[in-house]
Write a protein that holds these residues in place. Structure first.
Motif, PDB file in Angstrom:
ATOM      1  N   MET A 138     -27.950  -7.340 -68.138  1.00 45.28           N
ATOM      2  CA  MET A 138     -29.074  -6.714 -67.452  1.00 45.28           C
ATOM      3  C   MET A 138     -28.788  -5.224 -67.298  1.00 45.28           C
ATOM      4  SD  MET A 138     -29.869  -9.589 -64.539  1.00 45.28           S
ATOM      5  CE  MET A 138     -28.331  -9.320 -63.668  1.00 45.28           C
ATOM      6  N   ASN A 139     -29.621  -4.414 -67.911  1.00 44.83           N
ATOM      7  CA  ASN A 139     -29.487  -2.963 -67.851  1.00 44.83           C
ATOM      8  C   ASN A 139     -30.707  -2.344 -67.188  1.00 44.83           C
ATOM      9  OD1 ASN A 139     -26.980  -2.931 -69.351  1.00 44.83           O
ATOM     10  ND2 ASN A 139     -28.191  -3.313 -71.203  1.00 44.83           N
ATOM     11  N   SER A 140     -30.571  -1.108 -66.778  1.00 45.65           N
ATOM     12  CA  SER A 140     -31.677  -0.369 -66.147  1.00 45.65           C
ATOM     13  C   SER A 140     -32.309  -1.200 -65.040  1.00 45.65           C
ATOM     14  CB  SER A 140     -32.729   0.012 -67.201  1.00 45.65           C
ATOM     15  OG  SER A 140     -32.150   0.791 -68.213  1.00 45.65           O
ATOM     16  N   LEU A 141     -31.487  -1.750 -64.198  1.00 48.05           N
ATOM     17  CA  LEU A 141     -31.980  -2.642 -63.149  1.00 48.05           C
ATOM     18  C   LEU A 141     -32.861  -1.899 -62.163  1.00 48.05           C
ATOM     19  CD1 LEU A 141     -28.756  -4.736 -62.698  1.00 48.05           C
ATOM     20  CD2 LEU A 141     -31.034  -5.696 -63.110  1.00 48.05           C
ATOM     21  N   LYS A 142     -33.859  -2.636 -61.680  1.00 52.25           N
ATOM     22  CA  LYS A 142     -34.832  -2.096 -60.736  1.00 52.25           C
ATOM     23  C   LYS A 142     -34.782  -2.922 -59.444  1.00 52.25           C
ATOM     24  CE  LYS A 142     -37.968  -1.087 -64.585  1.00 52.25           C
ATOM     25  NZ  LYS A 142     -39.334  -1.331 -65.146  1.00 52.25           N
ATOM     26  N   PRO A 143     -35.208  -2.339 -58.348  1.00 52.49           N
ATOM     27  CA  PRO A 143     -35.221  -3.123 -57.093  1.00 52.49           C
ATOM     28  C   PRO A 143     -36.023  -4.423 -57.221  1.00 52.49           C
ATOM     29  CG  PRO A 143     -35.465  -0.800 -56.599  1.00 52.49           C
ATOM     30  CD  PRO A 143     -35.516  -0.924 -58.108  1.00 52.49           C
ATOM     31  N   GLU A 144     -37.049  -4.405 -58.034  1.00 49.23           N
ATOM     32  CA  GLU A 144     -37.864  -5.618 -58.203  1.00 49.23           C
ATOM     33  C   GLU A 144     -37.160  -6.709 -58.999  1.00 49.23           C
ATOM     34  OE1 GLU A 144     -38.772  -2.462 -58.865  1.00 49.23           O
ATOM     35  OE2 GLU A 144     -40.080  -2.350 -60.631  1.00 49.23           O
ATOM     36  N   ASP A 145     -35.992  -6.412 -59.536  1.00 52.21           N
ATOM     37  CA  ASP A 145     -35.188  -7.446 -60.194  1.00 52.21           C
ATOM     38  C   ASP A 145     -34.364  -8.250 -59.186  1.00 52.21           C
ATOM     39  OD1 ASP A 145     -34.550  -5.077 -62.792  1.00 52.21           O
ATOM     40  OD2 ASP A 145     -35.916  -6.794 -62.888  1.00 52.21           O
ATOM     41  N   THR A 146     -34.400  -7.826 -57.933  1.00 56.12           N
ATOM     42  CA  THR A 146     -33.656  -8.534 -56.895  1.00 56.12           C
ATOM     43  C   THR A 146     -34.165  -9.950 -56.746  1.00 56.12           C
ATOM     44  OG1 THR A 146     -33.155  -6.513 -55.667  1.00 56.12           O
ATOM     45  CG2 THR A 146     -33.131  -8.581 -54.432  1.00 56.12           C
ATOM     46  N   ALA A 147     -33.249 -10.910 -56.854  1.00 50.32           N
ATOM     47  CA  ALA A 147     -33.618 -12.324 -56.788  1.00 50.32           C
ATOM     48  C   ALA A 147     -32.357 -13.167 -56.893  1.00 50.32           C
ATOM     49  CB  ALA A 147     -34.566 -12.689 -57.928  1.00 50.32           C
ATOM     50  N   VAL A 148     -32.541 -14.458 -56.653  1.00 45.24           N
ATOM     51  CA  VAL A 148     -31.501 -15.413 -57.005  1.00 45.24           C
ATOM     52  C   VAL A 148     -31.747 -15.830 -58.447  1.00 45.24           C
ATOM     53  CG1 VAL A 148     -30.459 -17.656 -56.536  1.00 45.24           C
ATOM     54  CG2 VAL A 148     -31.269 -16.228 -54.641  1.00 45.24           C
ATOM     55  N   TYR A 149     -30.738 -15.696 -59.264  1.00 45.40           N
ATOM     56  CA  TYR A 149     -30.850 -16.035 -60.677  1.00 45.40           C
ATOM     57  C   TYR A 149     -30.215 -17.398 -60.922  1.00 45.40           C
ATOM     58  CZ  TYR A 149     -32.532 -11.397 -61.842  1.00 45.40           C
ATOM     59  OH  TYR A 149     -33.299 -10.261 -61.941  1.00 45.40           O
ATOM     60  N   TYR A 150     -30.987 -18.261 -61.567  1.00 47.63           N
ATOM     61  CA  TYR A 150     -30.545 -19.619 -61.843  1.00 47.63           C
ATOM     62  C   TYR A 150     -30.376 -19.835 -63.343  1.00 47.63           C
ATOM     63  CZ  TYR A 150     -32.093 -20.659 -57.090  1.00 47.63           C
ATOM     64  OH  TYR A 150     -32.263 -20.675 -55.731  1.00 47.63           O
ATOM     65  N   CYS A 151     -29.310 -20.485 -63.685  1.00 47.86           N
ATOM     66  CA  CYS A 151     -29.089 -20.892 -65.065  1.00 47.86           C
ATOM     67  C   CYS A 151     -29.698 -22.275 -65.272  1.00 47.86           C
ATOM     68  CB  CYS A 151     -27.592 -20.931 -65.348  1.00 47.86           C
ATOM     69  SG  CYS A 151     -27.156 -21.505 -67.003  1.00 47.86           S
ATOM     70  N   GLY A 152     -30.373 -22.433 -66.401  1.00 45.91           N
ATOM     71  CA  GLY A 152     -30.977 -23.720 -66.712  1.00 45.91           C
ATOM     72  C   GLY A 152     -30.522 -24.228 -68.074  1.00 45.91           C
ATOM     73  N   TYR A 153     -30.535 -25.557 -68.222  1.00 44.58           N
ATOM     74  CA  TYR A 153     -30.135 -26.209 -69.476  1.00 44.58           C
ATOM     75  C   TYR A 153     -31.136 -27.305 -69.761  1.00 44.58           C
ATOM     76  CZ  TYR A 153     -27.114 -28.605 -72.863  1.00 44.58           C
ATOM     77  OH  TYR A 153     -26.591 -29.163 -74.004  1.00 44.58           O
ATOM     78  N   GLY A 154     -31.613 -27.324 -71.028  1.00 47.71           N
ATOM     79  CA  GLY A 154     -32.606 -28.341 -71.341  1.00 47.71           C
ATOM     80  C   GLY A 154     -32.875 -28.449 -72.817  1.00 47.71           C
ATOM     81  N   ARG A 155     -34.066 -28.915 -73.133  1.00 50.33           N
ATOM     82  CA  ARG A 155     -34.465 -29.123 -74.526  1.00 50.33           C
ATOM     83  C   ARG A 155     -35.132 -27.872 -75.078  1.00 50.33           C
ATOM     84  NH1 ARG A 155     -31.863 -33.823 -76.095  1.00 50.33           N
ATOM     85  NH2 ARG A 155     -31.874 -35.255 -74.314  1.00 50.33           N
ATOM     86  N   VAL A 156     -35.366 -27.867 -76.381  1.00 50.56           N
ATOM     87  CA  VAL A 156     -35.927 -26.674 -77.020  1.00 50.56           C
ATOM     88  C   VAL A 156     -37.344 -26.381 -76.555  1.00 50.56           C
ATOM     89  CG1 VAL A 156     -34.458 -26.817 -79.052  1.00 50.56           C
ATOM     90  CG2 VAL A 156     -36.649 -28.047 -79.010  1.00 50.56           C
ATOM     91  N   TRP A 157     -38.015 -27.396 -75.948  1.00 46.41           N
ATOM     92  CA  TRP A 157     -39.368 -27.156 -75.455  1.00 46.41           C
ATOM     93  C   TRP A 157     -39.361 -26.690 -74.013  1.00 46.41           C
ATOM     94  CZ3 TRP A 157     -37.993 -31.854 -77.852  1.00 46.41           C
ATOM     95  CH2 TRP A 157     -37.540 -32.837 -76.990  1.00 46.41           C
ATOM     96  N   TYR A 158     -38.279 -26.173 -73.514  1.00 40.39           N
ATOM     97  CA  TYR A 158     -38.144 -25.755 -72.120  1.00 40.39           C
ATOM     98  C   TYR A 158     -39.248 -24.824 -71.671  1.00 40.39           C
ATOM     99  CZ  TYR A 158     -36.698 -21.159 -73.726  1.00 40.39           C
ATOM    100  OH  TYR A 158     -36.687 -19.927 -74.318  1.00 40.39           O
ATOM    101  N   TYR A 159     -39.758 -24.022 -72.609  1.00 41.97           N
ATOM    102  CA  TYR A 159     -40.768 -23.029 -72.248  1.00 41.97           C
ATOM    103  C   TYR A 159     -42.019 -23.697 -71.700  1.00 41.97           C
ATOM    104  CZ  TYR A 159     -43.855 -18.993 -72.656  1.00 41.97           C
ATOM    105  OH  TYR A 159     -44.725 -17.978 -72.398  1.00 41.97           O
ATOM    106  N   TYR A 160     -42.295 -24.903 -72.165  1.00 44.85           N
ATOM    107  CA  TYR A 160     -43.489 -25.614 -71.733  1.00 44.85           C
ATOM    108  C   TYR A 160     -43.204 -26.604 -70.613  1.00 44.85           C
ATOM    109  CZ  TYR A 160     -44.954 -23.673 -76.162  1.00 44.85           C
ATOM    110  OH  TYR A 160     -45.215 -22.813 -77.195  1.00 44.85           O
ATOM    111  N   TYR A 161     -42.016 -27.220 -70.637  1.00 45.83           N
ATOM    112  CA  TYR A 161     -41.739 -28.304 -69.702  1.00 45.83           C
ATOM    113  C   TYR A 161     -40.614 -28.015 -68.723  1.00 45.83           C
ATOM    114  CZ  TYR A 161     -44.665 -30.782 -73.019  1.00 45.83           C
ATOM    115  OH  TYR A 161     -45.705 -31.151 -73.828  1.00 45.83           O
ATOM    116  N   GLY A 162     -40.021 -26.836 -68.844  1.00 42.68           N
ATOM    117  CA  GLY A 162     -38.957 -26.493 -67.922  1.00 42.68           C
ATOM    118  C   GLY A 162     -37.615 -27.021 -68.362  1.00 42.68           C
TER     119      GLY A 162
END
Length: 120
Positions: free
Chosen positions: A82-106
């Motif tokens: 993560m470069n050029s970070l902005k205050p609006e990038d403030t958050a809890v970041y979670y790593c996820g693991y799943g299937r290749v269709w994750y974009y649609y089903y999480g």
């Protein structure tokens, strides 16, 4: 079950950089995807970046050109540069693991999250 352990969060000034890491272990399956999501206070969790087993990537529009997702050769560790970070990038970041269709089903599995705070 798949276990995910994140690291690399912290406090950084606006314009700075951080690198997040996430290691997956357990019943790793093929044709998988890993990704980073974030949740700011009062907001829904959103996809930041994802990468599939064959290195197809997706990014949120808000981070394109600033964040880069990558994986190690063993495909069990995912990084978020993560470069050029902005205050609006403030958050809890979670790593996820799943299937290749994750974009649609999480994602199927989640880490506990790591806090990123960007000060102005």
């Amino acid at each position: 079950q798949v276990q995910l352990v994140e690291s690399g969060g912290g406090l950084v000034q606006a314009g700075g950089s951080l690198r997040l890491s996430c290691v997956a272990s357990g019943n790793i399956f093929s044709m998988n995807a890993m990704g980073w999501y974030r949740q700011a206070p009062g907001k829904q969790r959103e996809l930041v970046a994802g990468i599939t087993y064959d290195d197809n990537t997706r990014y949120a529009d808000s981070v394109k050109g600033r964040f880069t997702i990558s994986r190690d050769n063993a495909k069990t560790t995912v990084y978020l540069e993560m470069n050029s970070l902005k205050p609006e990038d403030t958050a809890v970041y979670y790593c996820g693991y799943g299937r290749v269709w994750y974009y649609y089903y999480g994602m199927d599995y989640w880490g506990k999250g790591t806090l990123v705070t960007v000060s102005s």
